[in-house]
Design a protein around this motif. Structure first.
Motif, PDB file in Angstrom:
ATOM      1  N   MET A 120      46.717  40.040  26.350  1.00 58.40           N
ATOM      2  CA  MET A 120      45.969  40.590  27.551  1.00 58.40           C
ATOM      3  C   MET A 120      45.592  41.853  26.708  1.00 58.40           C
ATOM      4  SD  MET A 120      47.498  40.120  31.556  1.00 58.40           S
ATOM      5  CE  MET A 120      45.783  41.470  32.193  1.00 58.40           C
ATOM      6  N   ALA A 121      44.348  42.458  26.239  1.00 59.52           N
ATOM      7  CA  ALA A 121      43.739  42.713  26.003  1.00 59.52           C
ATOM      8  C   ALA A 121      44.143  44.697  26.679  1.00 59.52           C
ATOM      9  CB  ALA A 121      42.233  43.077  25.493  1.00 59.52           C
ATOM     10  N   SER A 122      43.754  44.379  27.780  1.00 60.34           N
ATOM     11  CA  SER A 122      44.066  45.623  28.683  1.00 60.34           C
ATOM     12  C   SER A 122      45.369  46.258  29.160  1.00 60.34           C
ATOM     13  CB  SER A 122      43.608  46.034  30.585  1.00 60.34           C
ATOM     14  OG  SER A 122      43.567  46.986  31.008  1.00 60.34           O
ATOM     15  N   SER A 123      45.926  47.290  29.089  1.00 62.87           N
ATOM     16  CA  SER A 123      47.703  47.529  29.278  1.00 62.87           C
ATOM     17  C   SER A 123      47.562  47.838  31.139  1.00 62.87           C
ATOM     18  CB  SER A 123      47.630  49.082  28.704  1.00 62.87           C
ATOM     19  OG  SER A 123      46.575  50.318  29.059  1.00 62.87           O
ATOM     20  N   ILE A 124      46.227  47.575  31.592  1.00 61.24           N
ATOM     21  CA  ILE A 124      46.768  47.950  33.411  1.00 61.24           C
ATOM     22  C   ILE A 124      47.572  46.810  34.031  1.00 61.24           C
ATOM     23  CG2 ILE A 124      45.363  48.017  35.473  1.00 61.24           C
ATOM     24  CD1 ILE A 124      42.770  48.323  33.869  1.00 61.24           C
ATOM     25  N   SER A 125      48.840  47.054  34.829  1.00 60.02           N
ATOM     26  CA  SER A 125      49.524  46.473  35.721  1.00 60.02           C
ATOM     27  C   SER A 125      48.954  45.783  36.366  1.00 60.02           C
ATOM     28  CB  SER A 125      50.924  47.659  36.496  1.00 60.02           C
ATOM     29  OG  SER A 125      51.539  48.159  35.063  1.00 60.02           O
ATOM     30  N   GLN A 126      49.646  44.513  36.874  1.00 57.53           N
ATOM     31  CA  GLN A 126      48.931  43.355  37.864  1.00 57.53           C
ATOM     32  C   GLN A 126      50.086  42.972  38.612  1.00 57.53           C
ATOM     33  OE1 GLN A 126      46.693  40.674  35.748  1.00 57.53           O
ATOM     34  NE2 GLN A 126      45.742  39.144  38.301  1.00 57.53           N
ATOM     35  N   THR A 127      49.889  42.539  39.233  1.00 56.22           N
ATOM     36  CA  THR A 127      51.051  42.838  40.158  1.00 56.22           C
ATOM     37  C   THR A 127      51.096  40.758  40.213  1.00 56.22           C
ATOM     38  OG1 THR A 127      51.929  44.401  41.596  1.00 56.22           O
ATOM     39  CG2 THR A 127      52.759  42.113  42.453  1.00 56.22           C
ATOM     40  N   LEU A 128      51.636  39.969  39.610  1.00 55.06           N
ATOM     41  CA  LEU A 128      51.802  38.544  39.859  1.00 55.06           C
ATOM     42  C   LEU A 128      52.218  37.760  40.666  1.00 55.06           C
ATOM     43  CD1 LEU A 128      52.107  38.268  36.129  1.00 55.06           C
ATOM     44  CD2 LEU A 128      50.311  38.346  37.064  1.00 55.06           C
ATOM     45  N   LEU A 129      53.927  38.875  41.407  1.00 52.32           N
ATOM     46  CA  LEU A 129      54.488  37.787  42.447  1.00 52.32           C
ATOM     47  C   LEU A 129      55.329  38.846  43.011  1.00 52.32           C
ATOM     48  CD1 LEU A 129      55.021  35.218  43.978  1.00 52.32           C
ATOM     49  CD2 LEU A 129      57.485  34.616  42.438  1.00 52.32           C
ATOM     50  N   VAL A 130      55.373  38.449  44.001  1.00 49.77           N
ATOM     51  CA  VAL A 130      56.281  39.460  44.821  1.00 49.77           C
ATOM     52  C   VAL A 130      57.267  38.080  46.068  1.00 49.77           C
ATOM     53  CG1 VAL A 130      57.188  41.265  46.766  1.00 49.77           C
ATOM     54  CG2 VAL A 130      54.589  41.415  45.655  1.00 49.77           C
TER      55      VAL A 130
ATOM     56  N   GLU B 148      43.014  33.543  25.845  1.00 55.44           N
ATOM     57  CA  GLU B 148      43.225  34.846  25.201  1.00 55.44           C
ATOM     58  C   GLU B 148      43.325  35.307  23.836  1.00 55.44           C
ATOM     59  OE1 GLU B 148      43.075  38.433  27.880  1.00 55.44           O
ATOM     60  OE2 GLU B 148      42.513  37.338  29.505  1.00 55.44           O
ATOM     61  N   LYS B 149      44.646  34.871  23.076  1.00 54.40           N
ATOM     62  CA  LYS B 149      44.461  34.886  21.660  1.00 54.40           C
ATOM     63  C   LYS B 149      44.279  34.308  20.915  1.00 54.40           C
ATOM     64  CE  LYS B 149      48.866  37.416  22.100  1.00 54.40           C
ATOM     65  NZ  LYS B 149      50.348  37.638  21.971  1.00 54.40           N
ATOM     66  N   GLU B 150      44.087  32.747  21.790  1.00 52.40           N
ATOM     67  CA  GLU B 150      43.151  31.805  21.247  1.00 52.40           C
ATOM     68  C   GLU B 150      41.070  31.946  20.734  1.00 52.40           C
ATOM     69  OE1 GLU B 150      44.108  28.005  22.470  1.00 52.40           O
ATOM     70  OE2 GLU B 150      46.424  27.813  21.628  1.00 52.40           O
ATOM     71  N   ALA B 151      41.023  32.302  21.823  1.00 51.76           N
ATOM     72  CA  ALA B 151      39.523  33.122  22.187  1.00 51.76           C
ATOM     73  C   ALA B 151      39.177  34.000  21.322  1.00 51.76           C
ATOM     74  CB  ALA B 151      39.238  32.957  23.606  1.00 51.76           C
TER      75      ALA B 151
ATOM     76  N   SER C 162      40.562  34.491  18.162  1.00 50.81           N
ATOM     77  CA  SER C 162      41.099  34.680  16.779  1.00 50.81           C
ATOM     78  C   SER C 162      39.719  33.429  16.625  1.00 50.81           C
ATOM     79  CB  SER C 162      42.332  34.086  16.526  1.00 50.81           C
ATOM     80  OG  SER C 162      42.376  32.592  17.092  1.00 50.81           O
ATOM     81  N   THR C 163      39.131  33.294  17.219  1.00 55.05           N
ATOM     82  CA  THR C 163      38.392  31.848  16.913  1.00 55.05           C
ATOM     83  C   THR C 163      36.941  32.685  16.685  1.00 55.05           C
ATOM     84  OG1 THR C 163      39.120  30.617  18.590  1.00 55.05           O
ATOM     85  CG2 THR C 163      36.808  29.560  17.250  1.00 55.05           C
ATOM     86  N   PRO C 164      36.514  32.752  15.571  1.00 54.81           N
ATOM     87  CA  PRO C 164      35.047  32.971  14.486  1.00 54.81           C
ATOM     88  C   PRO C 164      34.121  32.535  15.343  1.00 54.81           C
ATOM     89  CG  PRO C 164      35.714  31.942  13.327  1.00 54.81           C
ATOM     90  CD  PRO C 164      37.402  31.988  14.209  1.00 54.81           C
ATOM     91  N   VAL C 165      33.042  33.484  15.804  1.00 54.11           N
ATOM     92  CA  VAL C 165      32.302  33.440  17.176  1.00 54.11           C
ATOM     93  C   VAL C 165      31.344  32.955  15.700  1.00 54.11           C
ATOM     94  CG1 VAL C 165      30.115  33.765  18.833  1.00 54.11           C
ATOM     95  CG2 VAL C 165      32.927  33.969  18.630  1.00 54.11           C
ATOM     96  N   PRO C 166      30.416  31.696  15.509  1.00 52.42           N
ATOM     97  CA  PRO C 166      29.577  32.418  14.534  1.00 52.42           C
ATOM     98  C   PRO C 166      28.206  32.515  14.921  1.00 52.42           C
ATOM     99  CG  PRO C 166      29.219  29.581  16.284  1.00 52.42           C
ATOM    100  CD  PRO C 166      30.483  30.535  16.204  1.00 52.42           C
ATOM    101  N   GLN C 167      27.576  33.098  13.669  1.00 53.98           N
ATOM    102  CA  GLN C 167      26.015  34.131  13.773  1.00 53.98           C
ATOM    103  C   GLN C 167      24.805  33.359  13.750  1.00 53.98           C
ATOM    104  OE1 GLN C 167      27.101  37.658  14.983  1.00 53.98           O
ATOM    105  NE2 GLN C 167      29.010  37.213  15.222  1.00 53.98           N
TER     106      GLN C 167
END
Length: 252
Positions: free
Chosen positions: A1-11, A131-134, A136-141
């Motif tokens: 994830m590009a953001s460092s915001i904390s997100q609660t996944l399970l309790v 998200e990492k694969e997306a 790293s995939t170059p987007v054609p201009q």
């Protein structure tokens, strides 16, 4: 994830913690080697996503104070291992603030809770890989600019067709001939021929008497041969009748 915001996944409100002996071989941990009926601690579970990793936090059930924390960089991985003889128990590698780590056994009384534990970790790292694969995939201009000499054609079908089908008014603004009224004849009545002009001698009499040329009949023809006279009754003194040759009068 590009953001460092904390997100609660399970309790989960309840999770059992066991102190386990060191692993003696590479065959994996076995839950039956623990004293499952008497857990050492009972804590509350919270899984939080932070950046590209997630944290398995164990907290006190009453006060919420941190008990232990297990950072997970990948799943499956060395931070979280399943036991070989049950789907409800796991081994977590916990760390303190100084970097030291230890292994604790954890488990759930309900099989559905252990299923949720697995799914929360799998979904987090699956989304992270996507998200990492997306990224790293170059987007054609796409080059959408016009090339030199390039032209485009725009076909406005509705407007062009409607304009050509609309009737145009006649030149000069003249109004067309209207059709005949319903029930009437479509052909115009033929004009009546004009009456011939009156004879020269009968012009005064015709206009003064008020009769038309047709009303005088053959009188006009006889009067044109008679000599002009100021008294129209002068020639009638000799005879009351005439055969049509001498006096020019017609008997009424």
């Amino acid at each position: 994830m590009a953001s460092s915001i904390s997100q609660t996944l399970l309790v989960k409100p309840e999770m059992y913690v066991y102190q386990i002996p060191p692993r003696q071989s590479n065959r994996g941990y076995r839950g039956s080697d623990w004293n499952l009926a008497n857990p050492d601690y009972t804590v509350r579970l919270r899984i939080v996503g932070e950046g590209s990793r997630c944290l398995i936090k164990m907290e006190d059930k009453t006060t919420g104070e941190p008990f232990a924390e297990c950072p997970v960089e990948q799943f499956p991985g060395p931070a979280v291992e399943s036991v070989t003889d049950s789907s409800r128990y796991f081994v977590l590698r916990v760390q303190d603030g100084s970097g030291r780590h230890a292994y604790l056994g954890v488990g759930f009384g309900d099989r559905a809770d252990s299923f949720d534990f697995n799914v929360a970790l799998q979904d987090f790292f699956k989304r992270e890989r996507t998200e990492k694969e997306a990224a790293s995939t170059p987007v054609p201009q796409l080059d959408l600019s016009f090339k030199e000499g390039q032209k485009i054609h725009i076909n406005i079908g509705g407007a062009a067709k409607g304009a050509s089908d609309r009737p145009r008014p006649a030149a000069g603004g003249a109004i067309g001939i209207l059709p005949p009224p319903p029930g009437g004849s479509s052909s115009r009545a033929s004009p009546q021929p004009l009456a011939p002009p009156p004879a020269a001698g009968a012009t005064t009499a015709s206009s003064s008497s008020g009769f038309g040329d047709d009303a005088w009949g053959s009188f006009q023809a006889g009067a044109s041969d008679a000599p002009a006279s100021s008294d129209p009754f002068a020639s009638s003194s000799g005879s009351g009748t005439s055969s049509g040759g001498g006096g020019g009068w017609v008997q009424f």
